[in-house]
Design an enzyme around this catalytic site. Structure first.
Site, mmCIF file in Angstrom:
data_model
loop_
_atom_site.group_PDB
_atom_site.id
_atom_site.type_symbol
_atom_site.label_atom_id
_atom_site.label_comp_id
_atom_site.label_asym_id
_atom_site.label_seq_id
_atom_site.Cartn_x
_atom_site.Cartn_y
_atom_site.Cartn_z
ATOM 1 N N GLU A 54 0.813 -1.217 0.000
ATOM 2 C CA GLU A 54 0.000 0.000 0.000
ATOM 3 C C GLU A 54 0.848 1.268 0.000
ATOM 4 O O GLU A 54 1.893 1.337 0.636
ATOM 5 C CB GLU A 54 -0.905 -0.013 1.231
ATOM 6 C CG GLU A 54 -2.002 1.048 1.223
ATOM 7 C CD GLU A 54 -3.134 0.672 2.163
ATOM 8 O OE1 GLU A 54 -4.162 0.170 1.658
ATOM 9 O OE2 GLU A 54 -2.988 0.849 3.373
ATOM 10 N N LYS A 56 0.508 4.832 1.413
ATOM 11 C CA LYS A 56 -0.304 5.554 2.392
ATOM 12 C C LYS A 56 0.579 6.538 3.139
ATOM 13 O O LYS A 56 1.566 6.147 3.753
ATOM 14 C CB LYS A 56 -0.961 4.559 3.362
ATOM 15 C CG LYS A 56 -1.772 5.210 4.461
ATOM 16 C CD LYS A 56 -2.706 4.230 5.169
ATOM 17 C CE LYS A 56 -1.996 3.092 5.824
ATOM 18 N NZ LYS A 56 -2.923 2.240 6.620
ATOM 19 N N LYS A 116 -8.052 2.603 -2.991
ATOM 20 C CA LYS A 116 -8.435 2.498 -1.577
ATOM 21 C C LYS A 116 -9.163 3.788 -1.211
ATOM 22 O O LYS A 116 -8.560 4.851 -1.119
ATOM 23 C CB LYS A 116 -7.181 2.300 -0.725
ATOM 24 C CG LYS A 116 -7.467 1.963 0.739
ATOM 25 C CD LYS A 116 -7.809 0.502 0.897
ATOM 26 C CE LYS A 116 -7.892 0.104 2.375
ATOM 27 N NZ LYS A 116 -6.571 0.141 3.053
ATOM 28 N N GLU A 165 -14.858 -5.404 1.919
ATOM 29 C CA GLU A 165 -14.210 -5.455 3.222
ATOM 30 C C GLU A 165 -15.230 -5.596 4.342
ATOM 31 O O GLU A 165 -16.215 -4.851 4.401
ATOM 32 C CB GLU A 165 -13.397 -4.178 3.432
ATOM 33 C CG GLU A 165 -12.732 -4.072 4.795
ATOM 34 C CD GLU A 165 -11.956 -2.780 4.932
ATOM 35 O OE1 GLU A 165 -10.957 -2.619 4.212
ATOM 36 O OE2 GLU A 165 -12.351 -1.928 5.747
ATOM 37 N N ASN A 186 -10.864 -7.012 7.517
ATOM 38 C CA ASN A 186 -10.029 -5.982 8.112
ATOM 39 C C ASN A 186 -9.833 -6.293 9.591
ATOM 40 O O ASN A 186 -10.801 -6.326 10.357
ATOM 41 C CB ASN A 186 -10.672 -4.598 7.944
ATOM 42 C CG ASN A 186 -9.710 -3.466 8.249
ATOM 43 O OD1 ASN A 186 -8.758 -3.637 9.012
ATOM 44 N ND2 ASN A 186 -9.947 -2.315 7.648
ATOM 45 N N GLU A 216 -6.488 -8.047 5.925
ATOM 46 C CA GLU A 216 -6.039 -6.660 5.858
ATOM 47 C C GLU A 216 -5.705 -6.114 7.242
ATOM 48 O O GLU A 216 -6.415 -6.382 8.204
ATOM 49 C CB GLU A 216 -7.137 -5.767 5.259
ATOM 50 C CG GLU A 216 -7.705 -6.240 3.944
ATOM 51 C CD GLU A 216 -8.929 -5.453 3.539
ATOM 52 O OE1 GLU A 216 -9.661 -5.934 2.664
ATOM 53 O OE2 GLU A 216 -9.183 -4.370 4.112
ATOM 54 N N SER A 217 -4.646 -5.346 7.322
ATOM 55 C CA SER A 217 -4.229 -4.603 8.525
ATOM 56 C C SER A 217 -3.578 -5.498 9.584
ATOM 57 O O SER A 217 -3.962 -6.645 9.770
ATOM 58 C CB SER A 217 -5.405 -3.856 9.170
ATOM 59 O OG SER A 217 -5.976 -2.938 8.277
#
Length: 261
Positions: A54, A56, A116, A165, A186, A216-217
């Site tokens: 990603e 970010k 995103k 998500e 997530n 994710e995350s």
């Protein structure tokens, strides 16, 4: 009002303003609008790493992550590292991203790109297509089942893939439908920002096999990925772990080498 609710209120205002400036037909005339999209879901199915890296700059939970890098350098570094896809944050007020970041990324790499964003309107899908995205993100926490269906079908009509998500079983059960390509879990609670990989593990058995499972995350080491693979996950979204370094591409390269060793 929690942070997610505030983001959505602001996003709806932002989209309404953009519509008044740039009509949909203008987006449809963009050079990139007619290009065939790359498939992230196929890339994940056939990958030995499954990494979605990603770009970010900042986030509401971590404030500034990295404001010093250039988009083209980051995404080219990711591509050279061998990632399956690249997620590009396009929200400006809360994440410091922009559609221009997506456009620069598209001009720099041939890797599947995920826009995103907090999608609330079909207009944003036209933007995604016009600026070179291959995949769009829908967040079940902020959309009804009917809106998920409408937006995902609209995306498919545009030739875009859809990553949906979820954060819990209730969101997952309301969201399952054929117009999705990937189901992302997530691990970060968007209301409290607490992170736990157990969220992915607990929901894995409830995700039908026809969808590519993406975690994710909170993924910061290769052990977490090897563990999650046992639960059927093929995709792993990694953002802050790479972006917090001075060279995200090199960080991704080292991570993938360790993962495949």
């Amino acid at each position: 009002m929690n942070i997610l609710e505030k983001i959505i209120v602001d996003k709806e205002r932002e989209v309404a303003f953009k519509k008044s400036l740039v009509p949909p037909v203008q987006l449809e005339q963009a050079m990139l609008f007619a290009r065939p999209a790359f498939s992230l879901s196929n890339a994940l199915r056939h990958s030995s790493s499954g990494i979605i890296a990603e770009h970010k700059r900042r986030s509401p939970s971590k404030a500034v992550i990295n404001q010093d890098t250039k988009v083209w350098e980051v995404v080219k570094g990711y591509e050279e590292a061998g990632v399956c896809g690249i997620s590009v944050l396009t929200d400006t007020p809360y994440f410091g991203g922009s559609l221009e970041d997506l456009l620069v990324a598209r001009a720099s790499v041939q890797t599947p790109l995920l826009r995103k964003e907090f999608i609330v309107d079909e207009y944003q899908l036209l933007e995604a297509k016009a600026y070179g995205a291959d995949v769009i993100l829908l967040i079940a926490a902020v959309l009804t089942r009917q809106r998920i269906r409408e937006l995902s079908l609209f995306a498919k009509d545009l030739g875009l893939e859809v990553l949906l998500e979820v954060h819990n079983l209730e969101e997952l059960e309301k969201s399952l439908m054929p117009s999705l390509d990937m189901l992302g879990v997530n691990n970060r609670n968007l209301k409290t920002f607490e992170v736990s990989l157990d969220t992915s593990k607990e929901l894995a058995a409830h995700i039908p096999d026809e969808f590519v499972k993406v975690s994710e995350s909170g993924i910061s080491d290769t052990a977490a990925i090897k563990d999650l693979r046992e639960y059927g996950y093929r995709g792993f979204l990694v953002g802050e772990n790479f972006m917090k370094t001075t060279d995200p591409g090199a960080a991704a390269s080292g991570f993938i080498k360790d993962l495949n060793s």
